[in-house]
Design a protein around this motif. Structure first.
Motif, short mmCIF file in Angstrom:
data_model
loop_
_atom_site.label_atom_id
_atom_site.label_comp_id
_atom_site.label_asym_id
_atom_site.label_seq_id
_atom_site.Cartn_x
_atom_site.Cartn_y
_atom_site.Cartn_z
N THR A 10 0.98 -0.95 -0.20
CA THR A 10 -0.72 -0.41 0.29
C THR A 10 0.62 1.25 0.13
O THR A 10 0.97 2.02 -0.85
N ALA A 11 2.08 1.10 0.76
CA ALA A 11 2.85 2.77 0.55
C ALA A 11 3.32 2.76 -0.52
O ALA A 11 3.35 3.33 -1.00
N GLY A 12 4.16 1.05 -1.61
CA GLY A 12 4.42 1.77 -1.91
C GLY A 12 3.69 1.88 -3.42
O GLY A 12 3.92 3.01 -4.28
N ALA A 13 2.51 1.72 -3.87
CA ALA A 13 1.79 2.20 -4.53
C ALA A 13 1.33 4.01 -4.07
O ALA A 13 0.92 4.36 -5.23
N THR A 14 1.51 4.20 -3.07
CA THR A 14 1.31 5.23 -3.16
C THR A 14 2.13 6.27 -3.50
O THR A 14 1.66 7.39 -3.93
N ALA A 15 3.39 5.90 -3.00
CA ALA A 15 3.96 6.58 -3.19
C ALA A 15 4.69 6.95 -5.09
O ALA A 15 4.69 7.50 -5.83
N LEU A 16 4.26 5.38 -5.07
CA LEU A 16 4.30 5.36 -6.54
C LEU A 16 3.15 6.67 -7.71
O LEU A 16 3.75 7.01 -8.30
N THR A 22 5.05 13.85 -9.79
CA THR A 22 6.57 14.93 -9.89
C THR A 22 7.08 15.28 -11.04
O THR A 22 7.09 14.45 -12.28
N ASP A 23 8.22 16.05 -10.53
CA ASP A 23 9.53 15.56 -11.68
C ASP A 23 10.66 15.23 -11.65
O ASP A 23 11.21 14.77 -12.48
N GLY A 24 9.99 13.75 -10.47
CA GLY A 24 10.95 13.03 -10.86
C GLY A 24 10.36 11.95 -11.19
O GLY A 24 10.72 10.06 -10.85
N TRP A 25 9.44 12.34 -11.99
CA TRP A 25 8.25 10.07 -12.23
C TRP A 25 9.63 9.63 -13.35
O TRP A 25 9.50 7.99 -12.94
N ALA A 26 10.36 10.08 -14.07
CA ALA A 26 11.31 9.36 -14.53
C ALA A 26 11.98 8.62 -14.51
O ALA A 26 11.97 7.12 -14.11
N GLU A 30 11.92 4.14 -13.39
CA GLU A 30 12.99 3.46 -13.64
C GLU A 30 13.46 2.53 -12.92
O GLU A 30 13.41 0.82 -13.01
N ARG A 31 12.76 2.80 -11.48
CA ARG A 31 13.48 2.10 -10.32
C ARG A 31 12.15 0.95 -10.25
O ARG A 31 12.60 -0.78 -9.74
N MET A 32 10.70 1.40 -9.96
CA MET A 32 10.15 0.50 -9.57
C MET A 32 10.13 -1.18 -11.58
O MET A 32 9.56 -2.19 -10.98
N THR A 33 9.99 -0.61 -12.70
CA THR A 33 9.98 -0.99 -13.27
C THR A 33 11.27 -1.89 -13.46
O THR A 33 11.30 -3.67 -13.15
N LEU A 98 13.09 1.08 -1.66
CA LEU A 98 13.00 1.80 -3.44
C LEU A 98 12.62 2.77 -2.21
O LEU A 98 12.83 4.47 -2.94
N LEU A 99 11.29 2.92 -1.67
CA LEU A 99 10.84 3.81 -1.06
C LEU A 99 12.03 5.05 -0.36
O LEU A 99 11.06 5.96 -0.45
#
Length: 868
Positions: A10-16, A22-26, A30-33, A98-99
């Motif tokens: 749940t925390a991971g999905a919220t952060a994702l 945000t500007d940090g999406w790219a 990449e990290r989640m992939t 990762l979080l």
């Protein structure tokens, strides 16, 4: 632990989802992939494409103020992460890292303040803005660091296999706790994801958060406790009975007080409903559970009720124990469970007063509804994380409609929490209309509104759960109930838990991933089934679950004793659900043999398994009824749950008769007979064993089943004190095994025969039988039987008057038991050798043996001698 994996997902999905805006999406993409690709979820290209699609959908949803789509995206990625974690629990550390990277990226403020993007602060730093996770994980890796789980208004937030620790006065729901931090529970995470609980100081469910008021009752308990310490020494434990209607908050208060007493007491929690079948409480099973939780080794827990009571009294003598007994029905259920210690506290949650206990000094506290002000505060604290600026007038009418009932306030608050776009005034108006127009109780109206918002699989599971006879349910069993795969069932369970309609199991020893449907909600789910379900739905679901349980029971039975006699054809693998893993595990935090895992599963699911024998008969599935009884035999032999077994095996016997299966009928008569004679019903056991032998001689002559019937008849006669007659049946049974080349059958019957000959006063005949049995046990490398037979041979020598040989042979048996690690049998032999030493006036040797026996008992958590 399943609950922690869900929290982390749940925390991971919220952060994702937050990072998508945000500007940090790219970088986040990449990290989640990489994370998901390493788990084999899909190819990196496919995962990256899914993430880009999700980001585009989220952008459009926020532009159109489409809250439902945004929440759906978060749920979708939560489920994907949960599946990845379930497939590879070791990935929890990587996801936590990762979080942390997402929370503390290279552009973070050097002072440690996380920058806010368009959606508010980053996950892990604050819980405002768009954060809608019911729980979020902070502070590092599960299993190696302390975890901080924040529960925002989660009803009955009891986490399996986790021990909640109080965080001081500000964390107890008082005025200082405030807002989103009111539900903080700090969990010691050093036990790893397996979550196995050994002998721990504290074994309690998590406190329900947020918690409001009950100061009067709490202060009355603490004041009484202090007064007892200042007055003349008490002779009984302080017993407190919290009574009131369902949903008034009795359990929450009892558990909260137990947490508050942890600095001064060891704490334990028992939900008596876990051991209640057909309205009858299995006190022996409760005592076994408590003894195990108090540190008594499993092999030392006796089967006989009298010895269980005595051992429990010894283990609680003078103990400083705070014991929570939930869902008590009567004083008679409680009396035996009271610790034998004036230093203990017993907190009881009961629907009605227990005047018999109050007459003996118990403190009775009846709980009423919360005041309007406290009801408002409870709603405010539940909804604050997603509605920080909600005006009081929006919640006032809703609080009045809930009429001070905590269960209604929590349900309404959870509904607002889960649907932040829904106005509080609208919900209050809808509930008031149902109250006025249809005369529904307030909690019924709230739950109806919650049910109406469920997805189809969750709604279907909710309708079917009332018919499940078990105490709780796993994703695998839920999948069988609704006929889907485990992932879809787990999602449905998650949805029901998030909606406040299910709770995590409050009993840590049952293991993670289990969910409970509480009493009031069970009745509501049944009404939903009557109003909204297909009439054929319950029968179809129950039959699927019956077949699934029978298959798992058969697999467990084979893991325990692969070669034992069975007459039922095993159930093949089913297209729904999934098999419970019983394979041996030699690595990880809790290595376990397949037989041990199977035994643990059978006992955990005992209420469901024995209940499904009855359901099979009700469904007209007689073949399943007797076959399930056959698979439960080893569980009965281990646990001696005589009443459950008699009810089930009687049904199995009658089912086999209706199926016209004489072989199954012989099997059921033998199983039933042993449960009958163990409870003193000798006449009925006599009839069953005699009929089993007659039937076997007629239709199964010379078969292993015939030998089995003769064996049961002989064991009954030996129990009844007729060893001479038992010898005849054991000899006939052994002859059949010998003729069929069944080596273990010859070994077992030789042991039973030799033991009966000794009991009949015929040691000269018993000696060659036991010598041969010892030789066969060594040849078959059957360590347990070798140790038992050697000990029995020593007793034969003693009965024959040859004390020197008896001492020598019993010493050999002692060495065999020590090699096996059977401390119970080892201690018993030390006591036996001490008796022999005293007979020979060798007091020094006797003292050595008794000292060693005492050391073994102490290491097993037992004080008295094995035969006490």
């Amino acid at each position: 632990m399943e609950a922690e994996l869900v929290a982390l997902a749940t925390a991971g999905a919220t952060a994702l989802v937050q990072q998508m805006a945000t500007d940090g999406w790219a970088g986040a993409r990449e990290r989640m992939t990489r994370f998901l690709a390493r788990r084999g979820a899909a190819s990196p290209e496919s995962i990256e494409s899914d993430l880009e699609t999700a980001q585009g959908e989220l952008t459009a949803a926020r532009r159109d103020d489409d809250e439902e789509t945004a929440e759906g995206l978060q749920a979708e990625w939560r489920n994907r992460l949960r599946r990845a974690l379930r497939a590879d629990p070791a990935a929890a550390g990587e996801l936590s890292a990762l979080l942390a990277e997402l929370d503390h990226g290279p552009d973070d403020d050097p002072a440690g303040r996380a920058p806010s993007g368009p959606t508010g602060p980053r996950i892990g730093t604050a819980f405002g803005g768009e954060v809608r996770a019911r729980s979020a994980v902070q502070a590092g890796e599960i299993g190696s660091l302390t975890q901080h789980l924040h529960f925002h208004g989660s009803p009955d937030a009891y986490g399996p296999d986790r021990l909640a620790e109080p965080v001081g006065a500000a964390g107890r729901g008082g005025p200082a706790s405030g807002g989103a931090t009111a539900g903080r529970a700090e969990l010691a995470g050093r036990t790893g994801l397996a979550g196995a609980i050994a002998v721990l100081e504290h074994q309690l469910p998590l406190e329900e958060e947020p918690f409001e008021n009950r100061d009067t009752e709490r202060e009355a308990v603490l004041r009484t406790l202090e007064e007892r310490q200042r007055s003349s020494p008490p002779t009984r434990p302080l017993t407190v009975v919290f009574s009131g209607v369902s949903g008034i908050g009795k359990t929450a208060l009892a558990v909260r007080l137990a947490h508050e007493l942890k600095p001064r007491f060891r704490t334990r929690y028992v939900d008596l409903d876990e051991w209640r079948t057909a309205g009858s409480l299995d006190l022996a099973a409760v005592l076994k559970h408590l003894l195990s939780r108090l540190g008594v080794a499993e092999s030392w827990i006796p089967a006989e009720y009298r010895r269980l009571v005595r051992l429990y009294e010894e283990r609680t003598q003078g103990a400083r124990l705070a014991l929570v007994l939930d869902n008590a029905w009567s004083a008679d259920e409680i009396t035996t469970l009271l610790p034998v210690s004036a230093e203990s506290v017993v907190l009881i949650a009961a629907r009605e007063r227990l005047p018999a206990l109050e007459a003996r000094g118990a403190l009775g506290l009846a709980l009423g509804p919360l005041s309007h002000e406290h009801g408002m505060e409870l709603l405010r604290r539940i909804t604050a994380p997603v509605r920080p600026d909600e005006p009081d007038r929006s919640l006032t009418r809703l609080a009045r409609v809930c009429d001070g009932f905590p269960v209604a306030l929590r349900a309404a608050g959870t509904l607002l929490y889960e649907r932040p776009g829904r106005r509080a005034e609208r919900l209050a108006a809808d509930l008031a209309a149902q109250l006025e127009q249809r005369g529904l109780p307030v909690v019924e109206a709230v739950w109806n509104a919650t049910y109406g918002g469920l997805a189809a699989p969750a709604a279907r599971l909710y309708r079917l759960l009332p018919d499940h006879p078990g105490y709780d349910i796993t994703p695998e069993a839920a999948a069988a109930l609704i006929g889907t795969d485990v992932d879809e069932a787990a999602d449905a369970l998650d949805d029901l838990t998030a909606a406040g309609l299910l709770s995590p199991s409050p009993s840590p020893p049952r293991g993670p991933g289990r969910s409970v449907l509480r009493g009031l909600l069970r009745a509501h789910a049944a009404r939903c089934a009557a109003r909204h379900g297909d009439p054929a739905e319950p029968r179809e679901g129950l039959r699927r679950l019956l077949v699934w349980y029978r298959r798992q029971a058969e697999r467990a039975d084979r893991a325990i004793a692969e070669g034992r006699l069975r007459r039922a054809e095993p159930v093949p693998e089913q297209p729904y659900g999934a098999d419970v893993p019983f394979e041996s595990r030699t690595s990880g935090p809790a290595p376990e043999a397949s037989g041990a895992a199977a035994r643990r599963w059978l006992d955990t699911e005992r209420k469901a398994l024995y209940g499904f024998v009855r359901i099979a008969v009700e469904l007209g599935e007689d073949d399943h009824a007797w076959a399930l009884c056959e698979a439960l035999w080893k569980h009965y032999e281990d646990q001696h749950n005589h009443d459950d077994a008699i009810r089930a095996f009687e049904l199995g016997r009658d089912a086999a008769l209706r199926c016209e299966r004489p072989d199954a009928l012989i099997r059921m008569r033998c199983q039933l007979a042993q449960a009958l004679w163990k409870t003193g019903r000798a006449h009925e056991a006599d009839q069953e064993t005699e009929q089993a032998v007659r039937s076997a001689e007629s239709v199964e002559a010379g078969t292993v089943l015939h030998a089995s019937a003769l064996e049961f008849r002989g064991k009954f006669l030996a129990w009844r004190g007729e060893p001479d007659r038992a010898v005849e049946y054991f000899e006939r049974s052994r002859a059949i095994h010998r003729a069929r080349g069944n080596a273990y059958g010859v070994l077992l019957l030789g042991f039973l025969l030799g033991r009966s000959l000794r009991a009949a006063g015929r040691p000269t005949e018993a000696e060659p039988e036991m010598v041969a049995t010892c030789r066969l046990a060594r040849e078959q490398r059957h360590d347990r039987m070798a140790a038992r037979a050697t000990a029995e041979l020593g007793r034969v020598h003693r009965a024959a008057g040859d004390v020197d040989r008896a001492v020598t042979v019993l010493g050999e048996a002692l060495a065999l038991e020590a090699r096996r690690g059977s401390t119970y049998d080892e201690a018993a032999l030390h006591e036996e050798l001490a008796d022999l030493a005293e007979e020979r006036d060798d007091r020094a040797t006797a003292r050595e043996h008794r000292t060693r026996a005492r050391e073994l008992r102490q290491s097993a958590g037992v004080a008295a001698a094995p035969d006490a």
